[in-house]
Write a protein that holds these residues in place. Sequence first.
Motif, mmCIF file in Angstrom:
data_model
loop_
_atom_site.group_PDB
_atom_site.id
_atom_site.type_symbol
_atom_site.label_atom_id
_atom_site.label_comp_id
_atom_site.label_asym_id
_atom_site.label_seq_id
_atom_site.Cartn_x
_atom_site.Cartn_y
_atom_site.Cartn_z
ATOM 1 N N GLU A 195 -7.505 11.606 -7.709
ATOM 2 C CA GLU A 195 -7.816 12.665 -6.760
ATOM 3 C C GLU A 195 -9.217 13.199 -6.988
ATOM 4 O OE1 GLU A 195 -5.360 16.093 -7.319
ATOM 5 O OE2 GLU A 195 -5.631 16.102 -9.485
ATOM 6 N N ASP A 196 -9.686 13.989 -6.039
ATOM 7 C CA ASP A 196 -11.010 14.596 -6.129
ATOM 8 C C ASP A 196 -11.048 15.567 -7.309
ATOM 9 O OD1 ASP A 196 -13.577 15.324 -5.518
ATOM 10 O OD2 ASP A 196 -12.993 16.850 -4.080
ATOM 11 N N PRO A 197 -12.082 15.489 -8.161
ATOM 12 C CA PRO A 197 -12.158 16.409 -9.312
ATOM 13 C C PRO A 197 -12.110 17.876 -8.906
ATOM 14 C CG PRO A 197 -13.748 14.625 -9.555
ATOM 15 C CD PRO A 197 -13.165 14.502 -8.172
ATOM 16 N N ALA A 198 -12.688 18.222 -7.745
ATOM 17 C CA ALA A 198 -12.655 19.618 -7.296
ATOM 18 C C ALA A 198 -11.225 20.066 -7.023
ATOM 19 C CB ALA A 198 -13.508 19.789 -6.043
ATOM 20 N N ALA A 199 -10.410 19.188 -6.408
ATOM 21 C CA ALA A 199 -9.008 19.523 -6.154
ATOM 22 C C ALA A 199 -8.231 19.657 -7.456
ATOM 23 C CB ALA A 199 -8.375 18.452 -5.268
ATOM 24 N N HIS A 200 -8.573 18.825 -8.427
ATOM 25 C CA HIS A 200 -7.917 18.913 -9.736
ATOM 26 C C HIS A 200 -8.203 20.255 -10.403
ATOM 27 C CE1 HIS A 200 -7.320 17.007 -13.992
ATOM 28 N NE2 HIS A 200 -6.330 17.801 -13.646
ATOM 29 N N ILE A 201 -9.469 20.671 -10.365
ATOM 30 C CA ILE A 201 -9.849 21.948 -10.978
ATOM 31 C C ILE A 201 -9.180 23.113 -10.255
ATOM 32 C CG2 ILE A 201 -11.794 23.480 -11.440
ATOM 33 C CD1 ILE A 201 -13.524 20.984 -11.800
ATOM 34 N N TYR A 215 0.842 -1.198 0.000
ATOM 35 C CA TYR A 215 0.000 0.000 0.000
ATOM 36 C C TYR A 215 0.873 1.242 0.000
ATOM 37 C CZ TYR A 215 -3.063 3.662 1.809
ATOM 38 O OH TYR A 215 -3.748 4.828 1.981
ATOM 39 N N LEU A 216 0.551 2.201 -0.872
ATOM 40 C CA LEU A 216 1.255 3.482 -0.940
ATOM 41 C C LEU A 216 0.305 4.555 -0.434
ATOM 42 C CD1 LEU A 216 2.405 1.648 -3.471
ATOM 43 C CD2 LEU A 216 3.627 3.752 -4.010
ATOM 44 N N SER A 217 0.618 5.150 0.712
ATOM 45 C CA SER A 217 -0.270 6.145 1.314
ATOM 46 C C SER A 217 -0.194 7.496 0.625
ATOM 47 C CB SER A 217 0.068 6.318 2.799
ATOM 48 O OG SER A 217 1.403 6.767 2.955
ATOM 49 N N ARG A 218 0.847 7.722 -0.168
ATOM 50 C CA ARG A 218 0.992 8.992 -0.885
ATOM 51 C C ARG A 218 1.620 8.736 -2.245
ATOM 52 N NH1 ARG A 218 5.016 12.577 -1.975
ATOM 53 N NH2 ARG A 218 4.374 14.752 -2.325
ATOM 54 N N ILE A 219 1.029 9.363 -3.259
ATOM 55 C CA ILE A 219 1.556 9.263 -4.616
ATOM 56 C C ILE A 219 2.151 10.623 -4.987
ATOM 57 C CG2 ILE A 219 1.048 8.700 -7.012
ATOM 58 C CD1 ILE A 219 0.638 6.407 -5.046
ATOM 59 N N PRO A 220 3.444 10.681 -5.341
ATOM 60 C CA PRO A 220 4.061 11.972 -5.677
ATOM 61 C C PRO A 220 3.372 12.614 -6.876
ATOM 62 C CG PRO A 220 5.730 10.271 -5.356
ATOM 63 C CD PRO A 220 4.409 9.572 -5.382
ATOM 64 N N PRO A 221 3.428 13.943 -6.965
ATOM 65 C CA PRO A 221 2.861 14.627 -8.130
ATOM 66 C C PRO A 221 3.500 14.135 -9.424
ATOM 67 C CG PRO A 221 3.398 16.187 -6.390
ATOM 68 C CD PRO A 221 3.972 14.881 -5.964
ATOM 69 N N ALA A 229 -5.006 27.388 -10.198
ATOM 70 C CA ALA A 229 -3.878 28.010 -9.502
ATOM 71 C C ALA A 229 -2.594 27.973 -10.312
ATOM 72 C CB ALA A 229 -3.659 27.315 -8.156
ATOM 73 N N GLY A 230 -2.633 27.337 -11.487
ATOM 74 C CA GLY A 230 -1.450 27.288 -12.340
ATOM 75 C C GLY A 230 -0.529 26.125 -12.057
ATOM 76 N N GLY A 231 -1.014 25.114 -11.323
ATOM 77 C CA GLY A 231 -0.190 23.959 -11.003
ATOM 78 C C GLY A 231 -0.233 22.910 -12.094
ATOM 79 N N PHE A 232 0.126 21.681 -11.714
ATOM 80 C CA PHE A 232 0.151 20.574 -12.659
ATOM 81 C C PHE A 232 -1.248 20.327 -13.209
ATOM 82 C CE2 PHE A 232 -0.011 15.799 -13.125
ATOM 83 C CZ PHE A 232 0.633 15.783 -14.346
ATOM 84 N N ARG A 233 -1.371 20.259 -14.522
ATOM 85 C CA ARG A 233 -2.668 20.152 -15.165
ATOM 86 C C ARG A 233 -3.085 18.707 -15.431
ATOM 87 N NH1 ARG A 233 -4.182 25.082 -17.088
ATOM 88 N NH2 ARG A 233 -5.681 24.106 -18.514
#
Length: 256
Positions: free
Chosen positions: A81-87, A50-56, A92-96
């Motif tokens: 991830e949650d679609p709201a967090a993705h949007i 199990y991986l509790s965190r996936i890097p960007p 915010a100009g982050g990873f698309r």
Amino acid sequence: MAEEELVIREDPAEEQLDAELERLKAEKKEKRKRRLLEEAAKAAKRGVCYLSRIPPRMDPLKLRQILSQYGELERIYLTPEDPAAHIHRKKAGGFRGQGFTEGWVEFTNKNVAKRVASMLNGEQIGGRKKSSFYYDLWNIKYLSKFKWDHLTEEIAYKNATREQKLALELSTAKKERDFYLAKVDQSRALSSIDERLKKKRKTQEVNGSTADIPGDHQAAKVMRMFRQTKPVRDGGEKQKQGLSKDLLAGVFGGSP
């Protein structure tokens, strides 16, 4: 004239063909059973981490490329991830691209999975320095007695729960909408009645008639009045401070 008895004889070729078909069906059934037993034996030897965190910027393909050098992999599942967090991140100009929150990796050998989890947990992912997750750390743990079927059951349960919750929310929203529309229609009907009564009243005033209009009492608004105690600052009776003399006399036995 004697009736001739008809004797139906089965063709030996047909009998042989039926026997061959039965044999092929039995062999196919036996092969399927043997294959299922082999798959069950292989599944019992597999291990899940199990991986509790996936890097960007990490996706299943890149994760497979990195972990395959430590052992043979079977299946990988990463939770989107949650679609709201993705949007929000895109605005915010982050990873698309698509991001992931957690994941599961199935190794062919559970001993290898256990060794990989113990070796990599808390270590730097590494790779090339130009890599976007070069400085990220592994958060990986071996899940003892956990099989891939458990994961699929959990995912199916979560999906069913989410669909049930969504259906309940839609049903509640529909009821609220119907209630609102019913109140709007009722308000329009009352407004229409008021307009007709006003027109009748104006017509009677012009004609000089004083007859009551049927249903005129519906247009009058009901005003309810409640008695209220006046506040002290508005002239109400002020309460006397301290204890009364009668009460003190009753306590200490003296005369007031």
